[in-house]
Enzyme design. Structure first.
Site: not given
Ligand SMILES: [Zn+2]
Length: 278
Positions: A148, A207, A144-145
């Site tokens: 980003h 997100e 997820h990070e």
């Protein structure tokens, strides 16, 4: 020259500037294909990120040995290699070449957080370990990070913040003339909230995009993306994911229910195609 009156000139200028940026910096987000308008040169952001990261890591206490440390490096290594391979095979060689990955396990037990800066500098807080539980939980967060960063969400946010608060001046100019304010914008644009005491999470759109891409990244690295559902359920149980109650009204995060539903119904079926283990 009567056709251009004094009211239309600023509009024309605005249009011209907009067109200029559209030509020089219209990116397509890998995997999702969403078009985005980033006003800041990625190299300038990476220079700033590297500087910021080094100065944080000099003062933040860290875990530098043991099982959690080893797991973080294993998971980080596997996912970043899979991501680079994907980018290189899909026409994103230039973006891929900008990453020089680094992982630090920061000893902050009170906040369940993690982030990845442009350029691939990653921090995991020990406060998130009780929720990740194991390597595949770590992979959910790591995927997820990193998503980003790969999707350049920070650049989008920082571009917006500079436009809104400083009239869209160049980052290098902002850094010279208003260093503290620029630093603050940077910290909140990249979700380093715990440091500044105010958490401004990424938007709902960012997100969900990071969830969608993150599942594919973890799957490509050999971690079962189905475990993301349980991870987000544990996160939901924990409360607001590290956001103090009084600040949740500021949050534009998707709700955990919305997030889990999107993962189960939309993102997982696609991510499973990238997962070779069963
Ligand atoms: Zn996020």
């Amino acid at each position: 020259m009567s056709s251009i009156n004094r009211y239309s000139l600023p509009r024309l200028a605005f249009f011209a500037i907009g067109l200029f940026f559209l030509i020089v910096s219209c990116y397509k987000v890998p995997i999702t294909g969403r078009k985005q308008l980033n006003l800041l040169p990625e190299d300038e952001l990476i220079t700033m990120a590297d500087h910021q990261y080094d100065s944080l890591m000099q003062v933040w206490p860290q875990v530098k040995a043991g099982k959690d440390f080893d797991n973080l490096n294993t998971v980080g290594g596997k996912i970043s290699r899979a991501v680079e391979k994907y980018l290189n095979n899909h026409g994103y060689e230039k973006l891929s070449s900008k990453f020089s990955w680094e992982y630090h396990l920061v000893k902050i037990d009170t906040v369940a957080n993690a982030w990845c800066m442009p350029g691939g500098k990653i921090a995991f807080y020990t406060g998130i370990l009780p929720i990740t539980k194991n390597k595949s939980g770590m992979a959910v967060v790591m995927g997820h990070e990193i998503a980003h960063a790969v999707a350049r969400h920070g650049n989008e946010r920082m571009s917006q913040a500079l436009a809104l608060q400083m009239g869209g001046i160049a980052l290098s100019v902002a850094l010279q003339t208003r260093p503290e304010e620029t630093q603050r914008l940077f910290m909140s644009a990249f979700g380093l909230g715990a440091q500044v005491g105010l958490i401004l999470p990424f938007s709902r759109k960012h997100e969900l995009e990071a969830d969608q891409m993150g599942l594919i990244f973890m799957a490509m690295a050999g971690y079962d993306p189905r475990t993301a559902v349980d991870f987000w359920k544990r996160m939901a149980k924990m409360g607001q994911g590290g956001i103090p109650k009084e600040l949740t009204f500021l949050s534009t995060h998707p709700s955990y229910e919305e997030r889990i539903a999107a993962i189960e119904n939309e993102y997982l079926p696609v991510a499973m195609k990238y997962y070779s283990g069963k």
